[in-house]
Write a protein that holds these residues in place. Structure first.
Motif, PDB file in Angstrom:
ATOM      1  N   ALA A 130       0.885  -1.072  -0.113  1.00  0.00           N
ATOM      2  CA  ALA A 130      -0.032   0.047  -0.051  1.00  0.00           C
ATOM      3  C   ALA A 130       0.934   1.420   0.004  1.00  0.00           C
ATOM      4  CB  ALA A 130      -0.960  -0.006   1.330  1.00  0.00           C
ATOM      5  N   PRO A 131       1.399   1.921  -1.297  1.00  0.00           N
ATOM      6  CA  PRO A 131       2.293   2.968  -1.269  1.00  0.00           C
ATOM      7  C   PRO A 131       1.796   4.008  -0.444  1.00  0.00           C
ATOM      8  CG  PRO A 131       1.184   2.540  -3.392  1.00  0.00           C
ATOM      9  CD  PRO A 131       0.805   1.361  -2.429  1.00  0.00           C
ATOM     10  N   GLY A 132       0.695   4.480  -0.454  1.00  0.00           N
ATOM     11  CA  GLY A 132       0.448   5.467   0.653  1.00  0.00           C
ATOM     12  C   GLY A 132       0.550   5.508   2.057  1.00  0.00           C
ATOM     13  N   ALA A 133       0.519   4.236   2.442  1.00  0.00           N
ATOM     14  CA  ALA A 133       0.654   3.879   4.053  1.00  0.00           C
ATOM     15  C   ALA A 133       2.356   3.796   4.104  1.00  0.00           C
ATOM     16  CB  ALA A 133      -0.003   2.761   4.446  1.00  0.00           C
ATOM     17  N   GLY A 134       2.795   3.161   2.816  1.00  0.00           N
ATOM     18  CA  GLY A 134       4.342   2.474   3.052  1.00  0.00           C
ATOM     19  C   GLY A 134       4.514   1.266   3.550  1.00  0.00           C
ATOM     20  N   LEU A 135       3.388   0.609   3.643  1.00  0.00           N
ATOM     21  CA  LEU A 135       3.365  -0.762   4.445  1.00  0.00           C
ATOM     22  C   LEU A 135       3.002  -1.926   3.291  1.00  0.00           C
ATOM     23  CD1 LEU A 135       1.426   0.290   7.619  1.00  0.00           C
ATOM     24  CD2 LEU A 135       3.875  -0.051   7.442  1.00  0.00           C
ATOM     25  N   VAL A 136       3.481  -3.115   3.728  1.00  0.00           N
ATOM     26  CA  VAL A 136       3.159  -4.209   2.957  1.00  0.00           C
ATOM     27  C   VAL A 136       2.445  -5.153   3.756  1.00  0.00           C
ATOM     28  CG1 VAL A 136       4.196  -6.333   2.000  1.00  0.00           C
ATOM     29  CG2 VAL A 136       5.422  -4.198   1.855  1.00  0.00           C
ATOM     30  N   GLY A 137       1.312  -5.985   3.203  1.00  0.00           N
ATOM     31  CA  GLY A 137       0.471  -6.704   3.828  1.00  0.00           C
ATOM     32  C   GLY A 137      -0.632  -7.482   2.921  1.00  0.00           C
ATOM     33  N   TYR A 138      -1.566  -7.893   3.460  1.00  0.00           N
ATOM     34  CA  TYR A 138      -2.570  -8.600   2.830  1.00  0.00           C
ATOM     35  C   TYR A 138      -4.000  -7.872   2.907  1.00  0.00           C
ATOM     36  CZ  TYR A 138       0.803 -12.831   2.867  1.00  0.00           C
ATOM     37  OH  TYR A 138       1.578 -13.305   3.140  1.00  0.00           O
ATOM     38  N   VAL A 139      -4.659  -8.041   1.897  1.00  0.00           N
ATOM     39  CA  VAL A 139      -6.204  -7.607   1.848  1.00  0.00           C
ATOM     40  C   VAL A 139      -7.059  -8.744   1.320  1.00  0.00           C
ATOM     41  CG1 VAL A 139      -5.548  -5.238   1.697  1.00  0.00           C
ATOM     42  CG2 VAL A 139      -6.046  -6.230  -0.346  1.00  0.00           C
ATOM     43  N   ASP A 140      -8.356  -8.355   1.372  1.00  0.00           N
ATOM     44  CA  ASP A 140      -9.375  -9.358   0.686  1.00  0.00           C
ATOM     45  C   ASP A 140      -9.306  -8.931  -0.839  1.00  0.00           C
ATOM     46  OD1 ASP A 140     -10.234 -10.947   3.103  1.00  0.00           O
ATOM     47  OD2 ASP A 140     -11.747  -9.138   3.670  1.00  0.00           O
ATOM     48  N   ALA A 141      -9.112 -10.056  -1.623  1.00  0.00           N
ATOM     49  CA  ALA A 141      -9.145  -9.719  -3.155  1.00  0.00           C
ATOM     50  C   ALA A 141     -10.330  -8.866  -3.682  1.00  0.00           C
ATOM     51  CB  ALA A 141      -8.939 -10.958  -3.949  1.00  0.00           C
ATOM     52  N   ASP A 142     -11.485  -9.532  -2.929  1.00  0.00           N
ATOM     53  CA  ASP A 142     -12.688  -8.804  -3.339  1.00  0.00           C
ATOM     54  C   ASP A 142     -12.950  -7.056  -2.865  1.00  0.00           C
ATOM     55  OD1 ASP A 142     -13.603 -11.070  -4.114  1.00  0.00           O
ATOM     56  OD2 ASP A 142     -14.525 -11.538  -2.068  1.00  0.00           O
ATOM     57  N   THR A 143     -11.912  -6.525  -2.298  1.00  0.00           N
ATOM     58  CA  THR A 143     -11.953  -5.216  -2.042  1.00  0.00           C
ATOM     59  C   THR A 143     -11.265  -4.372  -2.996  1.00  0.00           C
ATOM     60  OG1 THR A 143     -10.151  -5.226  -0.490  1.00  0.00           O
ATOM     61  CG2 THR A 143     -12.216  -5.584   0.762  1.00  0.00           C
TER      62      THR A 143
END
Length: 130
Positions: free
Chosen positions: A111-124
Motif C-alpha cells: 500500500a504505497p500511500g501507507a508505505g506498508l506491505v500486507g494482505y487484503v481481501d481480493a474482493d476489496t
C-alpha cells in the motif's frame, strides 16, 4: 546470499531480435555482491517472493511485478494472510494497492500511500474492465 545488478557496457545480442524492430539489444544482468536485509513490513519481500523492483538488493527464489489495483471497499491491511491477523492500517476507497500475489481470495502487496506491505481481501480491489 549475494546479489547485485551489473549492467555491462557491452550489450549482449538479443536472439529474438531480427534487427528491424528498433528495440535495443538486451543488457546482461549478473548476480553478485551481498544481499541486504530489508524490513518486510515496508518492503515487499518474503522468503519465497519479492517485488522485482528489489532485485538489485535482495535474492529471492521468485520475483513479481506489481499489478496496480484500486481499493473499492474500505479494508484493513493485515500483517498475515489469516483474516484474524493484526491490522496494520486501514485502506480507504480510492487508495492504491500494488498486488504481487493473489492466493485463496487474498492479495499480498504494497500500500504505497501507507508505505506498508500486507494482505487484503481480493474482493476489496478493482479488476480490469473486460
Amino acid at each position: 546470499m549475494t546479489i547485485s545488478a551489473n549492467l555491462s557496457a557491452t550489450p549482449r545480442p538479443n536472439p529474438h531480435d531480427s534487427g528491424s524492430s528498433g528495440t535495443p539489444p538486451r543488457r546482461s544482468f549478473a548476480l553478485s555482491g551481498q544481499s541486504v536485509e530489508l524490513d518486510p513490513r515496508t518492503h515487499a519481500v518474503r522468503r519465497d517472493l519479492a517485488d522485482i523492483r528489489l532485485a538489485d538488493r535482495v535474492f529471492a527464489p521468485h520475483y513479481a511485478s506489481c499489478v496496480q489495483r484500486i481499493v473499492i471497499s474500505a479494508t484493513g491491511l493485515r500483517e498475515g494472510a489469516d483474516a484474524e491477523s493484526a491490522v496494520l492500517t486501514d485502506l480507504k476507497t480510492g487508495d492504491v494497492f500494488e498486488v504481487l500475489e493473489f492466493v485463496k481470495g487474498r492479495a499480498w502487496g504494497l500500500a504505497p500511500g501507507a508505505g506498508l506491505v500486507g494482505y487484503v481481501d481480493a474482493d476489496t480491489l478493482s479488476w480490469p474492465a473486460a
